[in-house]
Enzyme design. Structure first.
Site, PDB file in Angstrom:
ATOM      1  N   TYR B 133      -3.470   9.645   5.405  1.00  0.00           N
ATOM      2  CA  TYR B 133      -3.080   8.399   6.073  1.00  0.00           C
ATOM      3  C   TYR B 133      -1.779   7.851   5.474  1.00  0.00           C
ATOM      4  CZ  TYR B 133      -7.794   7.666   8.140  1.00  0.00           C
ATOM      5  OH  TYR B 133      -8.952   7.750   8.838  1.00  0.00           O
ATOM      6  N   GLU B 249     -15.437   4.111   4.818  1.00  0.00           N
ATOM      7  CA  GLU B 249     -14.853   4.235   3.492  1.00  0.00           C
ATOM      8  C   GLU B 249     -15.209   3.017   2.638  1.00  0.00           C
ATOM      9  OE1 GLU B 249     -10.522   4.407   3.244  1.00  0.00           O
ATOM     10  OE2 GLU B 249     -10.667   5.664   1.466  1.00  0.00           O
ATOM     11  N   SER B 372      -6.266  -2.221  -0.272  1.00  0.00           N
ATOM     12  CA  SER B 372      -6.252  -2.953  -1.539  1.00  0.00           C
ATOM     13  C   SER B 372      -7.124  -4.203  -1.413  1.00  0.00           C
ATOM     14  CB  SER B 372      -4.823  -3.353  -1.901  1.00  0.00           C
ATOM     15  OG  SER B 372      -4.426  -4.455  -1.105  1.00  0.00           O
TER      16      SER B 372
HETATM   17  C1  LIG Z   1      -6.188   6.891  -6.711  1.00  0.00           C
HETATM   18  C2  LIG Z   1      -5.720   6.747  -5.295  1.00  0.00           C
HETATM   19  C3  LIG Z   1      -6.179   7.638  -4.336  1.00  0.00           C
HETATM   20  C4  LIG Z   1      -5.715   7.552  -3.014  1.00  0.00           C
HETATM   21  N1  LIG Z   1      -6.137   8.480  -2.100  1.00  0.00           N
HETATM   22  C5  LIG Z   1      -5.644   8.449  -0.844  1.00  0.00           C
HETATM   23  C6  LIG Z   1      -5.966   9.470   0.108  1.00  0.00           C
HETATM   24  O1  LIG Z   1      -6.735  10.385  -0.185  1.00  0.00           O
HETATM   25  N2  LIG Z   1      -5.403   9.412   1.337  1.00  0.00           N
HETATM   26  C7  LIG Z   1      -4.556   8.409   1.705  1.00  0.00           C
HETATM   27  O2  LIG Z   1      -4.112   8.402   2.837  1.00  0.00           O
HETATM   28  N3  LIG Z   1      -4.224   7.429   0.834  1.00  0.00           N
HETATM   29  C8  LIG Z   1      -4.743   7.426  -0.430  1.00  0.00           C
HETATM   30  N4  LIG Z   1      -4.381   6.434  -1.334  1.00  0.00           N
HETATM   31  C9  LIG Z   1      -3.372   5.443  -0.944  1.00  0.00           C
HETATM   32  C10 LIG Z   1      -3.883   4.017  -0.809  1.00  0.00           C
HETATM   33  O3  LIG Z   1      -4.583   3.855   0.369  1.00  0.00           O
HETATM   34  C11 LIG Z   1      -2.662   3.086  -0.906  1.00  0.00           C
HETATM   35  O4  LIG Z   1      -2.201   3.158  -2.221  1.00  0.00           O
HETATM   36  C12 LIG Z   1      -2.980   1.657  -0.563  1.00  0.00           C
HETATM   37  O5  LIG Z   1      -3.196   1.518   0.804  1.00  0.00           O
HETATM   38  C13 LIG Z   1      -1.846   0.696  -0.972  1.00  0.00           C
HETATM   39  O6  LIG Z   1      -0.625   1.093  -0.457  1.00  0.00           O
HETATM   40  P1  LIG Z   1       0.667   1.212  -1.382  1.00  0.00           P
HETATM   41  O7  LIG Z   1       0.296   2.062  -2.519  1.00  0.00           O
HETATM   42  O8  LIG Z   1       1.787   1.648  -0.548  1.00  0.00           O
HETATM   43  O9  LIG Z   1       0.920  -0.241  -1.943  1.00  0.00           O
HETATM   44  P2  LIG Z   1       1.643  -1.442  -1.167  1.00  0.00           P
HETATM   45  O10 LIG Z   1       1.094  -1.552   0.184  1.00  0.00           O
HETATM   46  O11 LIG Z   1       3.096  -1.316  -1.316  1.00  0.00           O
HETATM   47  O12 LIG Z   1       1.133  -2.679  -1.998  1.00  0.00           O
HETATM   48  C14 LIG Z   1       1.740  -3.174  -3.191  1.00  0.00           C
HETATM   49  C15 LIG Z   1       1.035  -4.465  -3.556  1.00  0.00           C
HETATM   50  O13 LIG Z   1       1.246  -5.432  -2.538  1.00  0.00           O
HETATM   51  C16 LIG Z   1       0.013  -5.944  -2.073  1.00  0.00           C
HETATM   52  N5  LIG Z   1       0.130  -6.289  -0.663  1.00  0.00           N
HETATM   53  C17 LIG Z   1       0.629  -5.533   0.335  1.00  0.00           C
HETATM   54  N6  LIG Z   1       0.563  -6.189   1.492  1.00  0.00           N
HETATM   55  C18 LIG Z   1       0.005  -7.404   1.235  1.00  0.00           C
HETATM   56  C19 LIG Z   1      -0.317  -8.542   2.019  1.00  0.00           C
HETATM   57  N7  LIG Z   1      -0.117  -8.570   3.334  1.00  0.00           N
HETATM   58  N8  LIG Z   1      -0.882  -9.606   1.416  1.00  0.00           N
HETATM   59  C20 LIG Z   1      -1.113  -9.590   0.077  1.00  0.00           C
HETATM   60  N9  LIG Z   1      -0.813  -8.559  -0.706  1.00  0.00           N
HETATM   61  C21 LIG Z   1      -0.263  -7.468  -0.146  1.00  0.00           C
HETATM   62  C22 LIG Z   1      -0.957  -4.821  -2.327  1.00  0.00           C
HETATM   63  O14 LIG Z   1      -2.290  -5.279  -2.369  1.00  0.00           O
HETATM   64  C23 LIG Z   1      -0.474  -4.294  -3.663  1.00  0.00           C
HETATM   65  O15 LIG Z   1      -0.976  -5.099  -4.681  1.00  0.00           O
HETATM   66  C24 LIG Z   1      -4.822   6.513  -2.647  1.00  0.00           C
HETATM   67  C25 LIG Z   1      -4.385   5.608  -3.622  1.00  0.00           C
HETATM   68  C26 LIG Z   1      -4.813   5.711  -4.935  1.00  0.00           C
HETATM   69  C27 LIG Z   1      -4.308   4.733  -5.944  1.00  0.00           C
END
Ligand SMILES: Cc1cc2nc3c(=O)[nH]c(=O)nc-3n(C[C@H](O)[C@H](O)[C@H](O)COP(=O)(O)OP(=O)(O)OC[C@H]3O[C@@H](n4cnc5c(N)ncnc54)[C@H](O)[C@@H]3O)c2cc1C
Lengths: 358, 389
Positions: B133, B249, B372
Site C-alpha cells: 500500500y 488489520e 498511525s
Molecule cells: C514496521 C512497519 C511496517 C510496515 N509495514 C507495511 C506494509 O507491510 N505494507 C504497507 O503498505 N505499509 C507498511 N507500513 C507503512 C505504514 O503504513 C506507514 O508508515 C504509515 O501509514 C505512516 O505513513 P508515513 O510513514 O508515510 O508517515 P507520514 O504519513 O508522513 O506521517 C508522519 C507523521 O505525521 C502524522 N500525520 C500525518 N497525517 C496527519 C494528520 N492528518 N493529522 C495528524 N497527524 C498526521 C503521522 O501520524 C506521523 O506521526 C509499515 C510501517 C512500519 C513502521
C-alpha cells in the site's frame, strides 16, 4: 576556580567551551563517524580522546594545581550538552569521574596520562544495576563499565573497615567480559584481581559520592543535548513533510505535541542549569544530592518522552536505522538509567530535600 | 494424567472453552518447534516455514476463516483463548498477511474463481503474501498513491514504487493498491491488484529497521505485466475494499496479543531485578494488568461483531489505539525498572524472555503502522464523534 569569576566572565567561559566542542562535533549534526564506530571495540577514537585531553576537557573539573582546568559544572554541563547533540562516543564522563578520584587521591602516577587522553582509566564501582552506592566488596564483579574494552586501567573502590580504599588494576590481563549496548557501545563486567592491583588511597568514599553526582549531572546534560538535536530534526521534518496536500506541521495535533515536547526540554534545561549553578555555588551533601537528582530524574524521563515522540512524528522513516533520529533514541535508552534511573533519583530527592525548605 | 486428545479441526469450535484451551496447549506441546519459542525478532520465512507448514497440514492455519473456506471457524472467545495460549507458549508470528488480510478480503469480494485460485494456496502455505500500500509520498495519505496500472489488452502494466512493505523479501505474492484512473477524484481511481512477485520487472530492496533487522522493504515496479483477472472487485473501487481490509488489520493489531506477551515479560523482569514486591511497582503493574483485562473485553466485543457477520465501523480504531499504546507503556515500564540493563543490545543474561531493549524497540512502530494513532484519533473524532473539521 569558577566562583572567583564574575557573571560576565562566567558566561564567556561557558560560551567558549560550547564553541570549542565544535572540534569533535561536526556542524550540521553529521553522524558518519558515530555510525562507523558502532559496535566496534573499543567503540571510540583514541585520537579524538587525545584531542579532548589537549583541550582540557577530561580534567575540566580537576584543580589547576593538579594539571586540570579548574572549571565549574556550568562548563562541564555545557560541554556534555554539546557532545550529546553530536552523540560523541568517547567516554568523557566516565574518564572525568576517574580523574576526580585520582585527583582526590593525590595521585601523580596515573592522572597525567588520563588528563592527556593518552590512557583511559575507568572506575569500577558498580556491583548491581540502578544504584549510586559503591559497596566495595573486594571480589564482587564490577558491572556496567562503559567502553571498558578501551580501558588501560581500572580504578577499584574497595571497602576496608569503614573506609573505601582506592586500588588501581591494569586492564592488561584483567578478567573482563563485554556486552553490546543499544548506542553502539558496550558495557564491561570486570572480575577484580586485587593481587595485581596497587593501592592509591585509603579513603575515597566522599570523593566518589561527589564524583558520581557530577557524572549523573553531566549525563543529564548529555541527554539534554540529544533531546534538543532530535527535536530540531523533528521540527524540520514537521515543516517539510507533506501529506494530504499540506505540510504535516499544520495539523494541530502535531503542533500541540511539539509544544508539549518543547516544554519538557525547557524544564530539563532549567533543572540542569539550576543544579550546575547550585553545585558551582558550593552546594554539598543533601543540597547537592537534591539538585542533581532533580536534574537527572527530569532529564531521564523527558529524554525518553522526547525521543519516543521524535520517532512517532517521523512515521515510517523514523523506524529505520539509516535515519539519524533513531540513534538519539538508542543513546537515551542507554543513558536514561546510567548513574541512576529516574525512579532512583526521585527517591533520593525525597530523602535529601525535606519539604518546606529552600 | 490422560493425554489430551486433539480432535479434528472441524470439531474444535464445538469444544467447551476450557477443554479447547487444554487442546491448544497440547497441540503446541506436540507441534511447536522448541527452538522457535520467543524469538528475539520477527522471523523470516525460511526460519518459520516449518511451523507454518505444520499448521497448514493440521488445518490450524486460519482460525478466524469460516469452515467452508478451510478455516477453523472459531468463536470469538476461542480466538482469544488461542491467542492467549500462543502468547503463553512464545509462538512466533508467521508472515500472515494472507491469513489476516487478503484471505478475508477475497472471501468477501473475490469471484468464485479467485476464491478457488487463492484461498487453497494460502491454506497450503504455497502463497506467502505481503501488503503493498504505502509509498514514499503516500503514507498517512494513502489515497495519494501514484503507482499506476494501465490496461493493455489482457494485462495491467504496473509502474511505480511501494515502501515499508513488511517481509517483501519473503513473500511470493503481493496485494497492491494501484492507480487505474488518473482523472478521477483520488479515492475513486484506485484498484486492488494481486501480483505474483516472480513477474519480471519487480525489484525488492530490504531496509534495515531500528531493531537492526531487514524486516521491511522497498518494492519497485518497472513495466510489470499482471493478468487482468488478478484485479479484485470492480476497477477503480479498490479504495472501499482497502478500507474494509483496514478494519481487519485494525482488529488484528488491536488483539491483546502483543500487550499480553509484554506484560508477562514485565513480570519476569520485575522479579529478576527485584522490584516485584515493591508497592509502587505493584500499583503500576496492577494498572497495566487492568488495562489489559479491559482491552481483552473490548476486543471480544469486536470479534463477536465479526462473527455475527456485521461490518466493523470506524470505532474499531479505538482498539488499535488502546492496544498499541498499552504495549508501549508496558515496554516503557520495562526500561524504567531495568537500570543499566535497559541499554543492552541483546537479551539480559542471554535470556530471550528478558529482551528488554528489543521489545521496547519493537513496540515503537505499532503506533505508526496500520494507520498511525494520530490518524486513528482523527477518524474517531470525525467519523465516530461527528466533530466538525
Ligand atoms: C514496521 C512497519 C511496517 C510496515 N509495514 C507495511 C506494509 O507491510 N505494507 C504497507 O503498505 N505499509 C507498511 N507500513 C507503512 C505504514 O503504513 C506507514 O508508515 C504509515 O501509514 C505512516 O505513513 P508515513 O510513514 O508515510 O508517515 P507520514 O504519513 O508522513 O506521517 C508522519 C507523521 O505525521 C502524522 N500525520 C500525518 N497525517 C496527519 C494528520 N492528518 N493529522 C495528524 N497527524 C498526521 C503521522 O501520524 C506521523 O506521526 C509499515 C510501517 C512500519 C513502521
Amino acid at each position: 576556580m569558577s566562583a572567583a569569576l564574575d557573571d560576565g566572565d562566567r558566561l564567556e567561559s561557558i560560551r567558549m567551551i560550547r564553541d570549542s566542542a565544535a572540534a569533535v562535533v561536526p556542524p550540521g549534526g553529521e553522524l558518519r563517524r558515530v555510525r562507523e564506530l558502532r559496535w566496534q571495540e573499543p567503540g571510540f577514537d583514541r585520537g579524538v580522546l587525545r584531542q579532548m585531553g589537549e583541550m582540557g576537557w577530561i580534567g575540566l573539573r580537576v584543580p589547576e594545581a593538579q594539571g586540570g582546568a579548574g572549571l565549574g559544572l556550568g562548563e562541564l554541563c555545557a560541554l556534555a550538552e554539546e557532545l550529546g547533540a553530536g552523540l560523541v562516543p568517547e567516554p568523557l564522563i566516565p574518564c572525568a569521574l576517574s580523574a576526580a578520584l585520582l585527583a582526590a587521591a593525590g595521585d601523580a602516577e596515573h592522572l597525567p596520562a588520563l588528563l592527556a587522553g593518552e590512557r583511559v582509566a575507568l572506575t569500577a564501582w558498580q556491583e548491581r544495576a540502578d544504584t549510586l552506592e559503591a559497596p566495595g566488596a573486594p571480589d564482587a564483579p564490577r558491572r556496567f563499565l562503559p567502553m571498558a574494552a578501551g580501558a588501560e586501567l581500572f580504578l577499584l573502590p574497595v571497602r576496608e573497615g569503614g573506609r573505601l580504599a582506592l586500588y588501581a588494576q591494569p586492564a592488561a590481563g584483567a578478567d573482563l567480559a563485554t556486552e553490546r549496548t543499544q548506542d553502539g557501545g558496550h558495557y564491561g563486567t570486570l572480575r577484580p584481581d586485587l593481587g595485581g592491583a596497587s593501592k592509591l588511597a585509603e579513603d575515597v568514599g566522599a570523593a566518589l559520592e561527589a564524583a558520581l553526582d557530577e557524572a549523573a549531572l553531566a549525563t543529564a546534560a548529555y541527554l539534554l543535548g540529544g533531546m534538543e538535536r532530535a527535536f530540531a530534526m523533528t521540527l524540520d521534518y514537521l515543516k517539510t513533510r507533506q501529506q494530504f496536500g499540506r505540510i504535516i506541521g499544520t495539523f494541530q495535533a502535531l503542533q500541540h505535541r511539539a509544544a508539549d515536547l518543547k516544554m519538557q526540554i525547557a524544564l530539563t534545561r532549567a533543572s540542569v542549569e539550576a543544579a550546575a549553578a547550585a553545585l558551582d555555588a558550593g552546594a554539598a551533601g543533601d543540597a547537592r544530592r537534591a539538585a542533581v537528582s532533580r536534574a537527572k530524574a527530569r532529564a531521564a524521563e523527558a529524554a525518553m518522552l522526547v525521543q519516543r515522540q521524535c520517532i512517532q512524528l517521523h512515521g515510517g522513516i523514523g523506524y529505520t536505522d539509516q535515519y539519524d533520529v533513531g540513534l538519539y533514541l538508542r543513546k537515551a535508552m542507554v543513558l536514561a538509567n546510567q548513574y541512576g534511573s529516574a525512579a532512583l533519583h526521585r527517591r533520593r530527592f525525597m530523602a535529601s530535600a525535606p519539604e518546606g525548605e529552600e | 494424567m490422560d493425554a489430551i486428545a486433539i480432535p479434528p479441526p472441524e470439531q474444535l469450535d464445538s469444544l467447551d472453552d476450557e477443554h479447547f484451551r487444554q487442546v491448544v496447549r497440547e497441540f503446541l506441546r506436540q507441534n511447536y518447534p522448541e527452538h522457535l519459542r520467543n524469538p528475539p525478532h520477527r522471523l523470516h520465512w525460511h526460519e518459520c516455514k516449518e511451523w507454518y507448514h505444520r499448521l497448514a497440514e493440521k488445518g490450524w492455519l486460519c482460525p478466524g476463516w469460516p469452515k467452508e473456506h478451510g478455516g477453523l471457524g472459531l468463536s470469538p472467545i476461542k480466538q482469544i483463548i488461542l491467542t492467549e495460549e500462543y502468547e503463553r507458549h512464545g509462538v512466533a508470528r508467521t508472515p500472515d498477511h494472507g491469513i489476516v488480510m487478503l484471505g478475508p478480503l477475497v472471501i468477501r469480494y473475490g469471484t468464485e474463481e479467485q476464491k478457488r485460485r487463492f484461498l487453497p494456496k494460502i491454506l497450503s502455505g504455497e502463497h506467502i503474501w505481503c501488503q503493498g500500500y504505502s509509498e514514499p509520498n503516500a503514507g498517512s495519505d494513502l489515497a495519494a498513491l501514484r503507482t499506476e496500472a494501465v490496461l493493455e489488452g489482457d494485462h495491467y502494466v504496473v509502474n511505480g514504487q511501494k515502501i515499508w512493505t513488511t517481509l517483501a523479501t519473503d513473500a511470493n505474492w503481493i496485494f497492491l493498491l494501484v492507480r487505474t484512473d488518473k482523472q478521477a477524484k483520488k479515492q475513486e481511481g484506485i484498484s486492488f491488484l494481486l501480483v505474483d512477485m516472480t513477474t519480471p520487472g519487480i525489484t525488492v530492496r530490504p531496509i534495515i529497521n531500528l531493531e537492526m533487522h531487514d524486516e521491511f522493504c522497498e518494492v519497485f515496479f518497472d513495466n510489470v505485466r499482471v493478468p487482468k483477472e488478478n484485479l479484485v472487485g470492480q476497477p477503480n473501487r479498490g479504495w472501499d475494499m482497502a478500507k474494509a481490509l483496514l478494519g481487519f488489520e485494525r482488529i488484528f493489531i488491536g488483539a491483546p496479543r502483543q500487550s499480553a506477551y509484554a506484560l508477562s515479560r514485565l513480570r519476569l523482569l520485575a522479579e529478576r531485578v527485584g522490584v516485584w514486591e515493591d508497592e509502587a511497582f505493584q500499583d503500576r503493574y496492577a494498572r497495566l494488568r487492568l488495562d489489559l483485562e479491559d482491552l481483552k473485553a473490548l476486543y471480544g466485543v469486536y470479534v463477536a461483531k465479526l462473527r455475527r457477520g456485521e461490518a466493523l465501523g470506524p470505532d474499531v480504531s479505538m482498539l488499535k489505539v488502546i492496544q498499541t499504546e498499552l504495549f508501549q507503556r508496558i515496554t516503557d515500564t520495562m526500561l524504567e525498572i531495568a537500570g543499566e540493563n535497559a541499554g543492552l543490545m541483546d537479551p539480559m543474561e542471554g535470556n530471550r524472555d528478558l529482551n528488554i531493549g528489543g521489545l521496547f524497540i519493537q513496540a515503537r512502530p505499532a503506533t505508526i503502522y496500520g494507520g498511525s494513532n494520530e490518524i486513528q484519533r482523527n477518524i474517531l473524532s470525525k467519523n465516530v464523534l461527528g466533530l466538525p473539521g
